[in-house]
Scaffold this motif. Structure first.
Motif, mmCIF file in Angstrom:
data_model
loop_
_atom_site.group_PDB
_atom_site.id
_atom_site.type_symbol
_atom_site.label_atom_id
_atom_site.label_comp_id
_atom_site.label_asym_id
_atom_site.label_seq_id
_atom_site.Cartn_x
_atom_site.Cartn_y
_atom_site.Cartn_z
ATOM 1 N N LYS A 204 -55.675 30.253 46.880
ATOM 2 C CA LYS A 204 -54.619 30.691 47.477
ATOM 3 C C LYS A 204 -53.795 31.787 46.800
ATOM 4 N N LEU A 205 -53.915 32.910 47.298
ATOM 5 C CA LEU A 205 -53.248 34.128 46.803
ATOM 6 C C LEU A 205 -51.824 34.289 46.998
ATOM 7 N N SER A 280 -49.673 28.281 35.777
ATOM 8 C CA SER A 280 -50.160 27.205 36.837
ATOM 9 C C SER A 280 -51.702 27.450 37.075
ATOM 10 N N SER A 281 -52.179 26.443 37.130
ATOM 11 C CA SER A 281 -53.663 26.399 37.448
ATOM 12 C C SER A 281 -54.233 26.990 38.631
ATOM 13 N N ASN A 282 -53.211 27.103 39.600
ATOM 14 C CA ASN A 282 -53.374 27.756 40.969
ATOM 15 C C ASN A 282 -53.258 29.128 40.769
ATOM 16 N N ASP A 283 -53.099 29.804 39.653
ATOM 17 C CA ASP A 283 -52.671 31.367 39.638
ATOM 18 C C ASP A 283 -53.948 32.005 39.128
ATOM 19 N N THR A 284 -55.268 31.230 38.818
ATOM 20 C CA THR A 284 -56.311 32.127 38.018
ATOM 21 C C THR A 284 -56.730 33.289 38.726
ATOM 22 N N SER A 285 -56.479 33.379 40.047
ATOM 23 C CA SER A 285 -57.057 34.675 40.811
ATOM 24 C C SER A 285 -55.932 35.488 41.287
ATOM 25 N N GLY A 362 -42.809 28.880 28.733
ATOM 26 C CA GLY A 362 -43.179 29.240 27.494
ATOM 27 C C GLY A 362 -43.641 30.525 27.269
ATOM 28 N N MET A 363 -44.071 31.023 25.957
ATOM 29 C CA MET A 363 -44.375 31.902 25.461
ATOM 30 C C MET A 363 -46.018 32.156 25.895
ATOM 31 N N ASN A 364 -46.430 33.503 26.302
ATOM 32 C CA ASN A 364 -47.735 33.684 26.402
ATOM 33 C C ASN A 364 -48.224 33.009 27.662
ATOM 34 N N LYS A 365 -47.373 32.756 28.627
ATOM 35 C CA LYS A 365 -47.828 31.818 29.919
ATOM 36 C C LYS A 365 -47.636 32.947 31.143
#
Length: 884
Positions: A204-205, A280-285, A362-365
């Protein structure tokens, strides 16, 4: 018997269940794969590790309605890795359909174009429409025109790159079992396409609930499943271009952002190779992690007033909805409330108190935020601005951005915009006359309303200034950068010194840079050895010195026994305590011991611009170098004029006050005559005439009324001096040649400036670029200030001149290669030159986009906050103080 029967029933049930599961598994569609089509060919090619199948190859999962025309070329001038893909094309003079078998879902659809001539088909005259499952993507589309349009915009934005390949990208939802792409040529014309790319998107983009710009945090519902989306811009902010093979499975290209920044110096690049993860795990793409490893932050955050920003400017199609996606990842701070800033889109608030750390968790997120905006029919630009939260709680006056995407949303099944190609929308004479009368009536009403509003605004501003004058704190706001350093108080100094001379300890309170001891200054100048003198003025001498054993500096020592020049000396202290910019000479420190007043500046290794034009033994500058020096100087002056609420007028612009560092970066020097610009209710500053003969604004000389346009006039003389490489006043020449400005203007008005060009440039410059350059200088030297362009406009056009010259150089280089045989390249280059000529017509573009709109929170001229110390080689006004 019952037990046996029970076992058989159980076995039968198990068999039925297995059969059902198998059937379901078979019924489920397999994961969709990318479809890559090499158009105009029956063979396949490998590009970037992917196999592109010919559109006439067998078993290619597509159907062509008609064969069209298979075209090919033997040469390709772009990246050799992509060459196989662009050496063939499918041309069509009638409607042509590509039908693909596709499962339901979302897809990226990309069209690849490379215009090349084939037989009697002139690609410059091609025009066609494209539709996908009934969604209109483009209308009256002309590929070479689109390429020139994009490259022309990048030229104005400062990009040095140019490409003849072009990719259009769309995101759409396929609800049926097929995807039909229809190419429709315009009447009497034709179209073509080199490659088609269909990439499935399983994640889901996009989401339908998006923050609305100016909506005070309210969301709007977009219903994106029913709308088409066009990718307009996709930038890797603060980092290099990301190639498609580095972007997971979606094969997106992420451009660098510097060419789109209003001022690249406003944002400093940072990089962090730490382990970055998605919030978020939904943002990998959503974006590859490479996007989040680089960023831009504010260049100069050590200011007292939080009123500056980073700005990106984009050209967009008017009357469309846009989705703006911003990518963030906090790379520096490990706790919240350390970097809090504001986001503005088209001068309207999109977000306040934006804290990346807090929002991402957080940092590096890696984190992204979407915004929805509607661009009206009268606007063709999109501004995206980030800056510190005025009065916010964050400890730093800073902002951060890692990536940026701009998407155009369809309206009523349409993504096409035709007006930019000059198509007339039609209408009969009666309706046009009606529109005319309605326009006249609206215009009269507008004049009355505007007059009333201006009166109210004037009274409001006057009342507000009176309140601010009595207040200790300024009203929070977002205005151009103005570093409010401590100002030398002449009145207080005069009182402390009995009114006879300036107190030399006055700079101590400003804390401008490092405080040197007198012993350090004596050591740096070898006890003020005369052999190190590089300038002399009424106030004293300027020495070339070495501090900290390895850092060169220019050291200006005031003469306590002389009153001459001390007022200018104090003015320079005041100005430099406020200003910092990449194209302004900066101050390293000072010394105020033993009744001495000494200033230490950065050292400029390549001296003055004048020394590289004539009168010295140094090698002459190339035409490109001269253009870059003029652009750098214009940036410095533009910052002076717009960086403060009232602006600063330099008042002594000349080639000896333009210094060059070791990389030939130009910096404006000598602010001793500078004046703060007029207040809001005034148009000028009334002051005695000062400056250098030959550069002096005649209107200022006649009326003793100083404006920013006085600097523009002087800069126009500098432009002619750059071209002709001779002194602005030379009494040894014939009478009609003594004054450079008058002499060069006569040749320019005859459009024969090349007749008097510096012989060192002969045959080494683009004639079109010289023509535009001369027209800019001519406008700068208009007799009345109101007819001269602003420095922002001058800068805009100088950057266009450089782009035209570089395109000419690129074309000459291409001519020496096999690519020169292609007719389309010749046509495109002619259009580039024509585009450059049109862009130089200042009369038609006096209100260019670079000019900031008054009274609005707009795009701001940022500073270069670099901490690197370079230095001053010469202070030319000291060498020749008679110029004043």
């Amino acid at each position: 018997m019952m037990k046996v029967l029970g076992r058989e029933v159980v076995g039968l049930l198990v068999l039925v269940m297995v059969s059902v599961f198998v059937t379901i598994g078979e019924a489920q569609p397999s994961q969709a794969k990318s479809v890559l089509v090499n158009c105009g060919s029956n063979s396949s090619v490998n590009v970037d590790g992917r196999r592109w199948v010919g559109d006439l190859a067998p078993n290619n999962n597509l159907t062509l309605s008609t064969p069209g025309i298979a075209a090919s070329t033997a040469t390709f001038g772009g990246d050799s890795a992509s060459a196989p893909l662009y050496k063939s094309a499918r041309m069509f003079t009638d409607s042509l359909n590509y039908t693909f078998g596709a499962t339901q879902g979302n897809y990226f659809l990309r069209f690849h174009f490379f215009p090349f001539s084939f037989e009697n088909y002139d690609v410059n005259k091609s025009s066609f429409d494209v539709e996908a499952n009934g969604l209109k993507l483009v209308s009256k589309f002309n590929v070479p025109g689109e390429i020139l349009h994009k490259n022309s915009y990048l030229a104005r934005s400062g990009s040095n790159s140019s490409s003849l390949t072009f990719i259009k990208e769309y995101f759409l939802n396929v609800e049926s079992g097929s995807l039909v792409i229809e190419f429709i040529p315009s009447k009497g014309s034709f179209g073509f396409v080199n490659a088609i790319e269909i990439v499935p998107v399983t994640d889901k983009l996009f989401v339908d609930q998006v923050n609305k710009v100016g909506g005070n945090g309210a969301n709007t519902y977009l219903n994106l499943n029913k709308r088409g989306i066009e990718t307009v811009y996709r930038l890797n902010v603060g980092g290099p271009e990301i190639e498609p093979d580095k972007d997971l499975d979606l094969w997106r290209t992420w451009e660098g952002d510097s060419s789109y920044m209003f001022t690249a110096d406003a944002g400093e690049k940072i990089i962090n190779s730490s382990n970055i993860t998605y919030a978020s795990s939904n943002d990998t793409s959503v974006a590859p992690l490479l996007v989040y490893e680089t960023a831009r932050i504010m260049s100069n955050t050590e200011v007292l007033d939080k009123r500056f920003n980073m700005s990106w400017k984009f050209e967009v199609d008017p009357d469309f909805d846009y989705l703006i996606r911003l990518h963030f990842c906090e790379l520096v701070y490990d706790k919240a409330n350390q970097r809090v800033f504001r986001i503005f889109i088209n001068n309207r608030s999109a977000a306040d108190n934006f804290d990346v750390f807090a929002r991402a968790g957080g940092m590096n997120k890696a984190y992204h935020q979407d915004y929805f905006d509607v661009v009206s029919t009268k606007i063709s630009t999109l501004w995206i601005q980030l800056g510190p939260e005025a009065g916010g709680s964050g400890s730093g006056t800073d902002a951060l951005l890692n990536g940026l995407e701009v998407f155009k949303l369809s309206r009523n099944g349409n993504l096409a915009y035709v007006e930019k190609y000059g198509e007339n929308s039609g209408g009969n004479g009666t309706s046009q006359r009606l529109i005319l009368w309605v326009g006249i009536g609206a215009g009269v009403a507008s004049v009355v309303i505007i007059a009333a509003l201006l009166t109210l605004i004037f009274r409001f501003c006057k009342k507000r200034r009176n309140k601010q004058r009595d207040s200790k704190n300024n009203t929070p706001g977002w205005w151009p950068l103005f570093l409010h350093g401590a100002v030398v108080n002449s009145t207080a100094n005069a009182k402390r010194s009995g009114g006879n001379q300036i107190s030399y300890g006055s700079v101590a309170s400003t804390r401008v840079g490092r405080r040197f001891t007198f012993a350090e200054i004596k050591a740096a100048t070898n006890n003020f050895n005369d052999s190190l003198v590089i300038g002399v003025g009424g106030f004293g001498k300027v020495y070339k010195g070495e501090i900290d054993n390895d850092t060169l500096a220019a050291i200006k020592r005031a003469n306590p026994q002389s009153e001459q020049g001390l007022a200018e000396f104090e003015t320079e202290i005041e100005m430099l305590s406020k200003l910092r910019h990449r194209h302004l000479v900066s101050m390293i420190g000072f010394c105020d011991e033993q009744n001495e007043m000494i200033l230490v500046y950065e050292y400029m290794a390549n001296g003055t611009l004048r020394s590289h034009l004539f009168g010295s033994d140094v090698p002459p500058l190339s035409w490109k170098q001269r253009l870059e020096v003029c652009i750098g100087s214009a940036r410095g002056l533009h910052y002076l004029h717009t960086g403060a609420e009232r602006g600063i007028i330099h008042r002594d612009v000349k080639t000896t006050n333009i210094l060059l560092d070791e990389n030939f970066v130009a910096k404006m020097a000598d602010f001793g005559l500078s004046k703060t610009g007029p207040a809001l209710e005034h148009t000028h500053v009334s002051t005695a005439v000062k400056g250098s003969f030959g550069y002096l604004d005649p209107e200022y000389f006649r009326r003793q009324q100083l404006t920013e346009k006085s600097d523009v006039y002087s800069f126009g003389v500098v432009l002619f001096e750059v071209v002709c490489a001779r002194a602005v006043i030379n009494p040894s020449l014939p009478k009609d040649q003594i004054n450079l400005a008058e002499w060069a203007m006569r040749w320019q008005q005859q459009r024969s400036l090349q007749t008097i060009i510096d012989p060192h440039l002969d045959g080494k410059y683009c004639p079109e670029s010289l023509m535009i350059f001369g027209e800019i200088a001519e406008k700068c030297l208009a007799d009345e200030g109101k007819n001269r362009p602003t420095m922002g406009e001058v800068l805009w056009h100088l950057e266009s001149v450089l782009q035209v010259h570089e395109a000419w150089m690129h074309a000459n280089a291409a001519t020496r290669n096999s690519f020169s045989s292609s007719q389309v390249v010749e046509n495109v280059e002619e259009r580039e030159a024509e585009c450059g000529q049109h862009s130089a017509t200042l009369d038609e573009e006096s209100n260019v986009d670079l000019k900031m709109k008054e009274g609005k929170e707009g795009a701001l001229m940022g500073t270069d906050g670099s901490d690197g110390v370079v230095g001053v080689d010469e202070f030319s006004q000291l060498v020749n103080p008679q110029g004043r």
